[in-house]
Design a protein around this motif. Structure first.
Motif, short mmCIF file in Angstrom:
data_model
loop_
_atom_site.label_atom_id
_atom_site.label_comp_id
_atom_site.label_asym_id
_atom_site.label_seq_id
_atom_site.Cartn_x
_atom_site.Cartn_y
_atom_site.Cartn_z
N VAL A 1 41.27 49.59 30.43
CA VAL A 1 42.41 50.20 31.13
C VAL A 1 42.60 51.64 30.64
CG1 VAL A 1 44.92 50.15 31.37
CG2 VAL A 1 43.60 48.06 31.68
N GLN A 2 42.44 51.85 29.33
CA GLN A 2 42.56 53.20 28.78
C GLN A 2 41.49 54.14 29.33
OE1 GLN A 2 42.36 52.36 24.56
NE2 GLN A 2 44.60 52.24 24.36
N HIS A 3 40.37 53.57 29.79
CA HIS A 3 39.29 54.39 30.34
C HIS A 3 39.29 54.40 31.87
CE1 HIS A 3 37.82 54.22 26.20
NE2 HIS A 3 37.10 55.28 26.50
N GLY A 4 40.41 54.00 32.46
CA GLY A 4 40.59 54.20 33.88
C GLY A 4 40.14 53.07 34.79
N TYR A 5 39.96 51.88 34.24
CA TYR A 5 39.53 50.74 35.05
C TYR A 5 40.69 49.80 35.33
CZ TYR A 5 34.73 52.15 34.10
OH TYR A 5 33.55 52.85 34.02
N SER A 6 40.62 49.15 36.48
CA SER A 6 41.53 48.05 36.78
C SER A 6 40.88 46.77 36.25
CB SER A 6 41.75 47.94 38.29
OG SER A 6 42.42 46.76 38.63
N VAL A 7 41.61 45.99 35.46
CA VAL A 7 41.00 44.87 34.74
C VAL A 7 41.77 43.57 34.99
CG1 VAL A 7 40.29 43.95 32.49
CG2 VAL A 7 40.18 46.42 32.92
N GLU A 8 41.04 42.52 35.37
CA GLU A 8 41.55 41.16 35.40
C GLU A 8 40.75 40.35 34.39
OE1 GLU A 8 44.17 40.12 37.01
OE2 GLU A 8 44.47 42.03 38.08
N VAL A 9 41.35 39.26 33.90
CA VAL A 9 40.67 38.45 32.89
C VAL A 9 40.65 36.99 33.33
CG1 VAL A 9 41.28 40.01 31.02
CG2 VAL A 9 42.77 38.08 31.55
N ALA A 10 39.68 36.26 32.79
CA ALA A 10 39.57 34.81 33.03
C ALA A 10 39.02 34.18 31.76
CB ALA A 10 38.66 34.53 34.22
N THR A 11 39.36 32.93 31.55
CA THR A 11 38.95 32.25 30.32
C THR A 11 37.93 31.14 30.54
OG1 THR A 11 40.85 30.77 30.50
CG2 THR A 11 41.13 32.76 29.15
N ASP A 12 37.69 30.78 31.81
CA ASP A 12 36.74 29.71 32.10
C ASP A 12 36.33 29.81 33.56
OD1 ASP A 12 38.97 28.82 33.52
OD2 ASP A 12 39.42 27.18 32.12
N GLY A 13 35.51 28.84 34.00
CA GLY A 13 35.01 28.87 35.36
C GLY A 13 36.10 28.78 36.41
N ALA A 14 37.08 27.93 36.16
CA ALA A 14 38.14 27.74 37.15
C ALA A 14 38.91 29.03 37.39
CB ALA A 14 39.08 26.62 36.69
N SER A 15 39.28 29.72 36.32
CA SER A 15 40.03 30.97 36.48
C SER A 15 39.14 32.08 37.02
CB SER A 15 40.69 31.38 35.16
OG SER A 15 39.76 31.41 34.10
N LEU A 16 37.83 32.01 36.75
CA LEU A 16 36.89 32.96 37.34
C LEU A 16 36.88 32.83 38.86
CD1 LEU A 16 34.38 34.86 37.54
CD2 LEU A 16 32.99 32.88 36.96
N TRP A 17 36.72 31.59 39.35
CA TRP A 17 36.65 31.39 40.81
C TRP A 17 37.96 31.72 41.48
CZ3 TRP A 17 32.00 31.85 41.78
CH2 TRP A 17 31.01 31.20 41.05
N ALA A 18 39.07 31.47 40.79
CA ALA A 18 40.37 31.82 41.35
C ALA A 18 40.48 33.34 41.51
CB ALA A 18 41.49 31.30 40.45
N ALA A 19 40.00 34.08 40.51
CA ALA A 19 40.05 35.54 40.58
C ALA A 19 39.13 36.07 41.67
CB ALA A 19 39.67 36.14 39.23
N MET A 20 37.95 35.45 41.82
CA MET A 20 37.01 35.90 42.85
C MET A 20 37.56 35.63 44.24
SD MET A 20 34.50 37.29 41.25
CE MET A 20 33.23 37.45 42.52
N ALA A 21 38.25 34.52 44.42
CA ALA A 21 38.81 34.20 45.72
C ALA A 21 39.93 35.17 46.09
CB ALA A 21 39.34 32.77 45.72
N LEU A 22 40.67 35.63 45.08
CA LEU A 22 41.77 36.55 45.33
C LEU A 22 41.26 37.95 45.67
CD1 LEU A 22 44.87 36.82 45.29
CD2 LEU A 22 44.68 37.50 42.87
N GLN A 23 40.35 38.48 44.85
CA GLN A 23 39.79 39.81 45.09
C GLN A 23 38.55 40.00 44.22
OE1 GLN A 23 40.75 42.41 47.32
NE2 GLN A 23 38.71 43.05 46.66
N PRO A 24 37.34 39.95 44.80
CA PRO A 24 36.14 40.17 44.00
C PRO A 24 36.16 41.56 43.36
CG PRO A 24 35.57 39.23 46.13
CD PRO A 24 37.02 39.61 46.20
N PRO A 25 35.81 41.67 42.08
CA PRO A 25 35.82 42.96 41.40
C PRO A 25 34.54 43.74 41.68
CG PRO A 25 35.11 41.26 39.89
CD PRO A 25 35.42 40.57 41.19
N ASP A 26 34.49 44.95 41.15
CA ASP A 26 33.27 45.76 41.27
C ASP A 26 32.21 45.30 40.29
OD1 ASP A 26 34.23 47.55 43.30
OD2 ASP A 26 35.50 48.46 41.77
N LEU A 27 32.63 44.68 39.17
CA LEU A 27 31.68 44.23 38.15
C LEU A 27 32.32 43.13 37.32
CD1 LEU A 27 29.25 46.29 36.00
CD2 LEU A 27 30.89 44.85 34.81
#
Length: 236
Positions: free
Chosen positions: A22-48
């Motif tokens: 965030v300090q270097h100008g990126y928008s950041v989301e976090v996940a701790t496991d597969g379930a939260s990863l897929w939830a984040a991808m369904a909401l808005q896929p990131p650039d990386l």
């Protein structure tokens, strides 16, 4: 602003990396496991995606393989202790880069920037002259959309690293390329990688080109030298 999804079950690592990026100008989301990863991808896929290998439930390798089947999003894999087998398997599953723990956050930042550059982070938003289509053996590589289509017009999913490697081949057809030259052309001379990484990505690329290659050997191994892309290539 480029967006990142960081996946790690270590909450302290997540907090530190999120604050750093965030300090270097990126928008950041976090996940701790597969379930939260897929939830984040369904909401808005990131650039990386920055994906840790060791996770509860489905590990990073399994998640990387599923991601590659469903999304074009580049993945940087974090592996413990730099085990060669982990890095090779990570590349086999479709990771675009890898970094061994423990690591310096500044090195991870440099790798994120490098992967995003390769996938078009800095492409101008204003109108520009489109890059040509590259055609070989009835296959079509769209350089603007970064898409590969088979002779039957089936889209073949490619990781960012696989696309860059194929682009090097089609831009240097019927010419022997050493592993070192392939690394320099596909990733830049400053990229540090073990020799096996190119072999792994060539193997993955071969399998995808054999999807509908009609018996044509696209990428030929030249023993003790490197590789040769055999088809002739035209631009449109």
């Amino acid at each position: 602003m480029s967006s990142l999804l960081i996946v790690d079950d270590d909450l302290e690592v997540l907090a530190l990396l999120k604050k750093f990026f965030v300090q270097h100008g990126y928008s950041v989301e976090v996940a701790t496991d597969g379930a939260s990863l897929w939830a984040a991808m369904a909401l808005q896929p990131p650039d990386l995606i920055i994906l840790d290998l060791m996770l509860p439930g489905d590990n990073g390798l399994m998640l990387c393989q599923r991601l590659r089947q469903q999304y074009p999003t580049p993945v940087i894999m974090l592996t413990a202790m730099g085990e060669l087998s982990d890095r090779v398997v990570g590349l086999e599953m479709g990771a675009d880069d890898y970094l061994s723990k423990p690591f310096d956050a500044r090195e991870l930042l440099a790798r994120v920037r490098a992967v995003l550059r390769r996938t078009g982070e800095n492409r101008p938003l204003t109108a520009e002259v489109p890059r040509p289509l590259m055609k070989f053996a009835d296959w079509q590589l769209d350089l603007t959309r970064r898409e590969l289509r088979s002779p039957d017009q089936v889209m073949i999913p490619l990781s960012a690293g696989e696309f860059d490697l194929l682009l090097v081949f089609v831009e240097h057809p019927q010419r022997i390329l050493t592993r070192e030259l392939l690394l320099d052309l596909a990733r830049g001379p400053s990229h540090e990688a073990f020799d096996r990484s190119i072999d792994v990505q060539v193997s993955r690329l071969r399998r995808k080109l054999e999807f509908d290659s009609k018996g044509v050997e696209m990428i030929r191994t030249v023993r003790n030298v490197g590789y040769l892309f055999t088809p002739s290539v035209t631009r449109q």
